[in-house]
Write an enzyme that holds these catalytic residues in place. Structure first.
Site, PDB file in Angstrom:
ATOM      1  N   MET A 253       6.253  -6.538  35.055  1.00  0.00           N
ATOM      2  CA  MET A 253       6.463  -5.142  35.454  1.00  0.00           C
ATOM      3  C   MET A 253       5.653  -4.872  36.718  1.00  0.00           C
ATOM      4  O   MET A 253       4.437  -5.113  36.755  1.00  0.00           O
ATOM      5  CB  MET A 253       6.004  -4.181  34.360  1.00  0.00           C
ATOM      6  CG  MET A 253       6.892  -4.140  33.122  1.00  0.00           C
ATOM      7  SD  MET A 253       8.640  -3.806  33.437  1.00  0.00           S
ATOM      8  CE  MET A 253       8.566  -2.244  34.328  1.00  0.00           C
TER       9      MET A 253
ATOM     10  N   SER B 194      19.658  -2.502  37.150  1.00  0.00           N
ATOM     11  CA  SER B 194      19.191  -1.775  35.969  1.00  0.00           C
ATOM     12  C   SER B 194      20.017  -0.502  35.823  1.00  0.00           C
ATOM     13  O   SER B 194      19.941   0.388  36.676  1.00  0.00           O
ATOM     14  CB  SER B 194      17.719  -1.417  36.113  1.00  0.00           C
ATOM     15  OG  SER B 194      17.346  -0.525  35.091  1.00  0.00           O
TER      16      SER B 194
ATOM     17  N   MET C 105      13.898   2.378  25.532  1.00  0.00           N
ATOM     18  CA  MET C 105      12.582   3.036  25.409  1.00  0.00           C
ATOM     19  C   MET C 105      12.541   3.833  24.111  1.00  0.00           C
ATOM     20  O   MET C 105      13.565   4.372  23.679  1.00  0.00           O
ATOM     21  CB  MET C 105      12.366   3.984  26.587  1.00  0.00           C
ATOM     22  CG  MET C 105      12.532   3.320  27.942  1.00  0.00           C
ATOM     23  SD  MET C 105      12.236   4.504  29.268  1.00  0.00           S
ATOM     24  CE  MET C 105      12.764   3.528  30.686  1.00  0.00           C
TER      25      MET C 105
ATOM     26  N   MET D  78      11.236  -1.728  25.652  1.00  0.00           N
ATOM     27  CA  MET D  78       9.949  -1.047  25.850  1.00  0.00           C
ATOM     28  C   MET D  78       9.703  -0.219  24.600  1.00  0.00           C
ATOM     29  O   MET D  78       9.743   1.018  24.614  1.00  0.00           O
ATOM     30  CB  MET D  78      10.030  -0.176  27.114  1.00  0.00           C
ATOM     31  CG  MET D  78       9.992  -0.999  28.390  1.00  0.00           C
ATOM     32  SD  MET D  78      10.556  -0.066  29.832  1.00  0.00           S
ATOM     33  CE  MET D  78      12.312  -0.303  29.654  1.00  0.00           C
TER      34      MET D  78
ATOM     35  N   HIS E  95      20.741  -5.360  33.491  1.00  0.00           N
ATOM     36  CA  HIS E  95      19.447  -5.070  32.857  1.00  0.00           C
ATOM     37  C   HIS E  95      19.527  -3.721  32.142  1.00  0.00           C
ATOM     38  O   HIS E  95      19.860  -2.706  32.751  1.00  0.00           O
ATOM     39  CB  HIS E  95      18.371  -5.044  33.946  1.00  0.00           C
ATOM     40  CG  HIS E  95      16.982  -4.867  33.443  1.00  0.00           C
ATOM     41  ND1 HIS E  95      16.224  -5.907  32.966  1.00  0.00           N
ATOM     42  CD2 HIS E  95      16.199  -3.755  33.354  1.00  0.00           C
ATOM     43  CE1 HIS E  95      15.024  -5.458  32.612  1.00  0.00           C
ATOM     44  NE2 HIS E  95      14.986  -4.151  32.836  1.00  0.00           N
TER      45      HIS E  95
ATOM     46  N   ASP F 169      10.317  -6.247  37.905  1.00  0.00           N
ATOM     47  CA  ASP F 169      11.007  -5.012  37.523  1.00  0.00           C
ATOM     48  C   ASP F 169      10.138  -3.814  37.877  1.00  0.00           C
ATOM     49  O   ASP F 169       9.037  -3.665  37.350  1.00  0.00           O
ATOM     50  CB  ASP F 169      11.267  -5.073  36.005  1.00  0.00           C
ATOM     51  CG  ASP F 169      12.015  -3.866  35.471  1.00  0.00           C
ATOM     52  OD1 ASP F 169      12.480  -3.044  36.275  1.00  0.00           O
ATOM     53  OD2 ASP F 169      12.144  -3.772  34.231  1.00  0.00           O
TER      54      ASP F 169
ATOM     55  N   HIS G 170      15.731  -5.080  27.822  1.00  0.00           N
ATOM     56  CA  HIS G 170      14.281  -4.950  28.005  1.00  0.00           C
ATOM     57  C   HIS G 170      13.777  -3.913  27.007  1.00  0.00           C
ATOM     58  O   HIS G 170      13.990  -2.713  27.184  1.00  0.00           O
ATOM     59  CB  HIS G 170      14.037  -4.517  29.464  1.00  0.00           C
ATOM     60  CG  HIS G 170      12.610  -4.248  29.806  1.00  0.00           C
ATOM     61  ND1 HIS G 170      12.231  -3.612  30.965  1.00  0.00           N
ATOM     62  CD2 HIS G 170      11.450  -4.527  29.153  1.00  0.00           C
ATOM     63  CE1 HIS G 170      10.919  -3.512  31.019  1.00  0.00           C
ATOM     64  NE2 HIS G 170      10.416  -4.042  29.913  1.00  0.00           N
TER      65      HIS G 170
ATOM     66  N   ASP H  57      17.496  -0.992  29.836  1.00  0.00           N
ATOM     67  CA  ASP H  57      16.147  -0.550  29.472  1.00  0.00           C
ATOM     68  C   ASP H  57      16.171   0.299  28.213  1.00  0.00           C
ATOM     69  O   ASP H  57      16.766   1.370  28.198  1.00  0.00           O
ATOM     70  CB  ASP H  57      15.559   0.274  30.628  1.00  0.00           C
ATOM     71  CG  ASP H  57      15.232  -0.594  31.816  1.00  0.00           C
ATOM     72  OD1 ASP H  57      14.416  -1.516  31.665  1.00  0.00           O
ATOM     73  OD2 ASP H  57      15.804  -0.356  32.901  1.00  0.00           O
TER      74      ASP H  57
HETATM   75  C1  DX5 Z   1      11.209   0.948  34.167  1.00  0.00           C
HETATM   76  C2  DX5 Z   1      12.342   0.020  33.836  1.00  0.00           C
HETATM   77  C3  DX5 Z   1      13.017  -0.497  35.025  1.00  0.00           C
HETATM   78  C4  DX5 Z   1      13.646   0.572  35.890  1.00  0.00           C
HETATM   79  C5  DX5 Z   1      13.462   0.109  37.305  1.00  0.00           C
HETATM   80  O1  DX5 Z   1      10.463   1.211  33.050  1.00  0.00           O
HETATM   81  O2  DX5 Z   1      11.894  -1.097  33.071  1.00  0.00           O
HETATM   82  O3  DX5 Z   1      13.991  -1.495  34.696  1.00  0.00           O
HETATM   83  O4  DX5 Z   1      14.996   0.801  35.665  1.00  0.00           O
HETATM   84  O5  DX5 Z   1      13.859   1.122  38.148  1.00  0.00           O
HETATM   85  P1  DX5 Z   1      13.622   1.062  39.729  1.00  0.00           P
HETATM   86  O6  DX5 Z   1      14.298  -0.168  40.221  1.00  0.00           O
HETATM   87  O7  DX5 Z   1      14.251   2.333  40.192  1.00  0.00           O
HETATM   88  O8  DX5 Z   1      12.138   1.011  39.938  1.00  0.00           O
HETATM   89 ZN    ZN Z   2      13.343  -2.795  32.798  1.00  0.00          ZN
END
Ligand code: DX5
Ligand code: ZN
Length: 230
Positions: free
Chosen positions: A142, A13, A42, A73, A38, A177, A71, A40
């Site tokens: 998650m 990620s 947001m 969010m 991956h 994740d 991903h 993320d």
């Molecule tokens: C959190 C993200 C994850 C995040 C995971 O909201 O969806 O993908 O990057 O990070 P680690 O592996 O550090 O928990």
């Molecule tokens: Zn993620």
């Protein structure tokens, strides 16, 4: 359960990478054999944080041939999915918690010629996706509340992984994740996860490539222990 038929995959990620040196970070994990990247996204609404958006995905697309696992969010995935597909996403995962009409959303995303994923927050029961599991390409469980990297793994999510592992086919992915590291990999793989998303465990390491290799080996060992060959 068919766990053995789904390959173990490692999806670094980039949220945990140094955004000033993204090209180096991507090259490092690609050379180390990452299976997916991956990304993320947001919106400061579905989750209380902001991260990267369409231009960053487009720039990463130019850096690598790795599949880009986006991903979302965000509260309105239908509105923004087309831009992420145009930017080069290979997989687009939405959250079931924002989907009033999941089947319609799945077909809207599929029409963009990408693979479709559905994600569940830690508080969301597996029953909320059982009716649509057959219609997606991947399920993302998650194992922390989404929004931030570097959080502690929530072990209460393990039974949900087991339930979903029993539902998905060999051609689908069961991703986990959040808080995935050398302490938690064995339990998630034993529960039936095949694809490990890891941010800080990889990019927070002094040697991200070596960290990725260790996670993969632990996952392979855990699977072998869980399902010894006859
Ligand atoms: C959190 C993200 C994850 C995040 C995971 O909201 O969806 O993908 O990057 O990070 P680690 O592996 O550090 O928990
Ligand atoms: Zn993620």
């Amino acid at each position: 359960m068919g766990k053995t038929q789904r390959p173990i995959q490692i999806a670094p990620s980039v949220l945990a990478a140094d955004f000033g040196h993204l090209a180096d970070a991507v090259a490092t994990v690609e050379e180390a054999g990452a299976d997916l990247l991956h990304l993320d996204v947001m919106d400061g609404h579905f989750v209380p944080n902001l991260s990267l958006g369409v231009p960053v995905v487009a720039s990463i697309r130019k850096l690598t041939d790795l599949p880009l696992d986006v991903h979302l969010m965000i509260t309105d995935p239908a509105k923004y999915a087309p831009a992420f597909a145009d930017a080069g996403a290979d997989n687009i995962t939405f959250h079931i918690e924002v989907a009033d009409q999941p089947r319609k959303l799945i077909s809207q995303i599929r029409d963009l010629d990408v693979r479709v994923g559905v994600s569940l927050n830690p508080g969301t029961p597996p029953e909320d996706v059982l009716e649509i599991v057959a219609d997606v390409d991947l399920v993302l469980v998650m194992t922390v509340w989404p929004g931030f990297g570097g959080q502690e793994f929530i072990a209460d999510c393990l039974p949900k992984i087991e339930v979903l592992a029993g539902q998905i086919r060999a051609d689908q992915m069961l991703q986990v994740d959040g808080g995935i590291d050398e302490d938690t990999t064995i339990s998630v793989v034993t529960a039936g996860a095949d694809t490990l998303v890891a941010g800080s465990a990889i990019f927070g390491s002094r040697e991200p490539g070596a960290a990725l290799h260790r996670l993969r080996q632990m996952a392979l060992d855990a699977r072998a222990a869980a399902e010894p060959t006859a």
